[in-house]
Design a protein around this motif. Structure first.
Motif, PDB file in Angstrom:
ATOM      1  N   SER A 146     -32.289  -3.896  -0.190  1.00  0.00           N
ATOM      2  CA  SER A 146     -31.067  -3.470   0.765  1.00  0.00           C
ATOM      3  C   SER A 146     -30.123  -2.447   0.104  1.00  0.00           C
ATOM      4  O   SER A 146     -30.317  -2.129  -1.511  1.00  0.00           O
ATOM      5  CB  SER A 146     -30.450  -4.938   0.477  1.00  0.00           C
ATOM      6  N   LEU A 147     -28.933  -1.939   0.302  1.00  0.00           N
ATOM      7  CA  LEU A 147     -27.873  -0.860  -0.466  1.00  0.00           C
ATOM      8  C   LEU A 147     -26.796  -1.379   0.522  1.00  0.00           C
ATOM      9  O   LEU A 147     -26.118  -1.338   1.840  1.00  0.00           O
ATOM     10  CB  LEU A 147     -28.077   0.198  -0.565  1.00  0.00           C
ATOM     11  N   HIS A 148     -25.662  -2.110  -0.491  1.00  0.00           N
ATOM     12  CA  HIS A 148     -24.278  -2.017   0.134  1.00  0.00           C
ATOM     13  C   HIS A 148     -24.685  -2.905   1.794  1.00  0.00           C
ATOM     14  O   HIS A 148     -25.601  -4.134   1.922  1.00  0.00           O
ATOM     15  CB  HIS A 148     -24.112  -0.660   0.789  1.00  0.00           C
ATOM     16  N   ASP A 149     -24.397  -3.192   2.446  1.00  0.00           N
ATOM     17  CA  ASP A 149     -23.954  -3.398   3.808  1.00  0.00           C
ATOM     18  C   ASP A 149     -25.686  -3.326   5.143  1.00  0.00           C
ATOM     19  O   ASP A 149     -26.115  -3.443   5.967  1.00  0.00           O
ATOM     20  CB  ASP A 149     -23.467  -3.525   4.622  1.00  0.00           C
ATOM     21  N   GLN A 150     -26.700  -2.145   4.538  1.00  0.00           N
ATOM     22  CA  GLN A 150     -27.837  -1.815   4.552  1.00  0.00           C
ATOM     23  C   GLN A 150     -29.228  -2.426   4.435  1.00  0.00           C
ATOM     24  O   GLN A 150     -29.095  -2.456   2.968  1.00  0.00           O
ATOM     25  CB  GLN A 150     -27.915  -0.250   4.691  1.00  0.00           C
ATOM     26  N   SER A 151     -29.883  -2.776   5.508  1.00  0.00           N
ATOM     27  CA  SER A 151     -31.279  -3.216   5.310  1.00  0.00           C
ATOM     28  C   SER A 151     -32.228  -2.513   5.655  1.00  0.00           C
ATOM     29  O   SER A 151     -32.069  -1.974   7.434  1.00  0.00           O
ATOM     30  CB  SER A 151     -31.044  -4.828   5.232  1.00  0.00           C
ATOM     31  N   ASP A 196     -27.477   5.090  -7.354  1.00  0.00           N
ATOM     32  CA  ASP A 196     -27.160   3.757  -6.353  1.00  0.00           C
ATOM     33  C   ASP A 196     -28.607   3.190  -7.352  1.00  0.00           C
ATOM     34  O   ASP A 196     -29.577   3.032  -7.699  1.00  0.00           O
ATOM     35  CB  ASP A 196     -27.356   4.135  -5.167  1.00  0.00           C
TER      36      ASP A 196
END
Lengths: 404, 232
Positions: free
Chosen positions: A105-110, A162
């Motif tokens: 996951s990164l921020h709201d992306q998975s 990131d």
């Protein structure tokens, strides 16, 4: 010797026809040699790209891992295995790996990701890993840094610097999760694997998955593709008592291997076409010359020459012509294949094979690319020459002498 | 005649061809004896059976009926291989169109039969040189036939026919492709060689020059001997 002398000189009687036939045989030979050199060169190149890029020529796993992968099927004594590998000839390099699947996951992306734990130096030696990093750099030690595949970075909209979170289930049943800083983005040429690729330092991966000192795979690179089978046998002998399986690339990349094999079958069709070209050229010439020399063969028979000697005379002619045409063919084929094995051919349109993109192709100079055309062309020429030779040997001298 | 050896003897020799299913009697019962050293011409109009008879005598063609002896051997019952060896050792051929092997030199053409007979190299060379002297072509041994005149080519053919010392020389229209002067020269040369080497010559011809020089004329008509005349 006498028949050989006549045969040799007969070749120069109809120079234009001889040149035409020699060119047909020569052309057939070069075409076959080039095609085989091209096919072998291309396949070796593709296989090497495919295996050296990621998979390795030979893989070592805990028994049955390949058929039913599991996080628990690990090689626990891999350092002992590694010592044996280091002592063996023909092993160019080897690299240990640990695998696990999870959610990144990164921020709201998975998205789903395939974790591969690697030793950076070993992996770099085996698969030129560092060269594939298109952005950032490879981690040097275990300090919670990761390299992402290009496709995975795009899905997560991740960039160097990131921080991503990986979640999975560790080997002891606990929740495995941690934060890693993206230090590099990688493009392996295999877009499918890049879509899932999440690389950690082997020690980071072992800590995360609670698999201390354990790995799932050792990928081995052999110095020459042709030695893979021999080295597989040697490794099997070496690790026979250690619950390990040793498989060559043909086993663990079965579909790729079968696709290559099917592709190579096409070569036989090409050889048949070349046989036909040579057959038509030789048959036409030899038959013409036999018909033209009916009177001469009749005379030879009248003087006491045996049919078998006339049969030999015609076949000598075919063989001499074929021999010299092939000699020239060998010379040109070696030059052509050698030149293209160094400089290669840049393809007008790059193509993908097994997920890999290919922009250049190379030929190879090997014994096969000379021997196969030699056998094919000689066999065809001799077989085709037999019919006119029998015809010449069987001719009726009394009738032949009346021929004008 | 009693101490003279018979070279050819034929007994009721017939050769019947099938022409579109119809039998054609090319040779129709010839009885003939040719003795050693003869210089005989078989003459007759076209279609009288001269060449066919020569082919049967030489074993190039099989007689439909009858027997042929050559040098005391019954060749009409020999197998193909036996005939091939027999021809090589006993018959020399001279043809209207010379029939030399164009890719071989004069020397190689002449020594061809000796090579088949496995005559040693030294002897071959000596015999070639001797016969070239006889036919007046010394110095031409390295030339190839296309670089010789018609007369010279026929001389080479004569040398080739004689060099292996056969018992019989068969000459089928040997002067037909030559001008009369060259033809006459060659015939005189053959007559000389016939006397010098005691070889038997048998011609098939309708050339008057040959008939004039022959010591015996066998005239064929419709496949049969019409007249057999020994000239004094």
């Amino acid at each position: 010797m006498l028949m050989f002398k006549i045969a040799f000189r007969n070749i120069f009687r109809q120079k234009r026809r001889t040149i035409f036939t020699a060119l047909t045989i020569f052309g057939g030979f070069v075409l076959a040699a080039f095609s085989i050199g091209w096919a072998d060169g291309s396949y070796t190149f593709i296989i090497n790209m495919f295996t050296r890029n990621r998979l390795g020529h030979i893989q070592i796993h805990y028994k049955d891992y390949l058929n039913q992968p599991s996080i628990y099927k690990t090689i626990s004594n891999y350092e002992e295995v590694a010592e044996k590998l280091d002592d063996m000839d023909h092993i160019e390099s080897w690299t240990p790996r640990l695998f696990a699947a999870g959610l990144l996951s990164l921020h709201d992306q998975s998205t789903g990701a395939q974790l591969t734990g690697i030793q950076p130096e070993k992996e770099n030696q085996a698969t030129r890993f560092r060269q594939k990093i298109i952005k950032g750099e490879l981690f040097e030690k275990a300090d919670h840094k990761t390299v992402l595949g290009k496709g995975l970075a795009r899905v997560l909209q991740a960039n160097v610097g990131d921080s991503v979170v990986f979640i999975s289930q560790a080997a002891d049943g606990s929740m495995a999760n941690d934060i890693y800083e993206v230090c590099g983005i990688l493009e392996s040429g295999d877009s499918m694997s890049d879509r899932m690729a999440f690389y950690l330092h082997l020690q980071d991966a072992q800590d995360l998955m609670v698999l201390y000192g354990q790995i799932h795979e050792i990928a081995v690179i052999v110095d020459e593709l042709g030695r893979v089978d021999m080295m597989t046998d040697r490794l099997r002998d070496a690790f026979t008592n250690e619950d390990l399986t040793v498989e060559p690339w043909q086993e663990f990349a079965k579909s790729f291997y079968h696709a290559m094999k099917a592709d190579m079958e096409g070569m036989w069709i090409m050889l048949i076409v070349i046989m036909l070209i040579v057959a038509v050229g030789v048959l036409n010439t030899v038959l013409m010359s036999v018909l033209e020399r009916t009177r001469e063969y009749g005379l030879l028979k009248a003087m006491g020459t045996k049919p078998v000697q006339i049969f030999k005379l015609v076949l000598y002619q075919v063989n001499i012509l074929t021999f010299f045409s092939c000699l020239l063919g060998i010379a040109l084929s070696i030059i052509l294949n050698y030149w293209l094995s160094k400089d290669g051919i840049t393809l007008p349109n790059a193509f993908t094979y097994g997920g890999m993109e290919f922009k250049h192709m190379y030929t190879t100079v090997n014994l096969r690319s000379i021997l196969l055309p030699l056998i094919t062309v000689f066999f065809t020429a001799v077989i085709v020459g037999i019919f006119p030779a029998i015809r010449a040997a069987k001719n009726d001298p009394a009738q032949s002498m009346r021929t004008h | 005649m009693s101490d003279t050896m018979t070279v050819i003897k034929t007994e009721n020799v017939k050769k019947i061809y099938s022409d579109n299913g119809l039998p054609v009697k090319a040779v129709n019962g010839i009885d003939l004896t040719i003795n050693e050293k003869e210089f005989t011409a078989i003459v007759g109009p076209s279609g009288s059976g001269k060449t066919t008879f020569l082919n049967v005598i030489s074993g190039l063609d099989k007689a439909t009926e009858g027997k042929v002896w050559l040098n005391g051997k019954l060749i009409s019952e020999m197998s193909g291989k036996e005939l091939s060896d027999f021809r090589r050792d006993n018959i020399g051929f001279i043809f209207q169109a010379y029939n030399l092997i164009p890719v071989l030199t004069v020397e190689e053409n002449i020594e061809y039969i000796m090579l088949l007979q496995n005559v040693p190299k030294e002897e071959r060379h000596q015999r070639v040189m001797d016969i070239l002297e006889d036919v007046g072509l010394k110095g031409f041994e390295d030339r190839k036939p296309p670089r010789l005149s018609g007369g010279q080519q026929q001389r080479v053919a004569i040398a080739r026919a004689m060099v292996s010392k056969p018992v019989l020389i068969l000459a089928d229209e040997p002067t037909a492709n030559l001008d009369s002067e060259t033809g006459a020269e060659l015939l005189d040369m053959m007559r000389e060689l016939n006397q010098k080497h005691s070889m038997t010559f048998l011609f098939s011809t309708h050339d008057q020059m040959i008939m004039d020089r022959a010591t015996r004329l066998v005239i064929l008509k419709d496949g049969q001997v019409d007249e057999d005349r020994v000239k004094s």
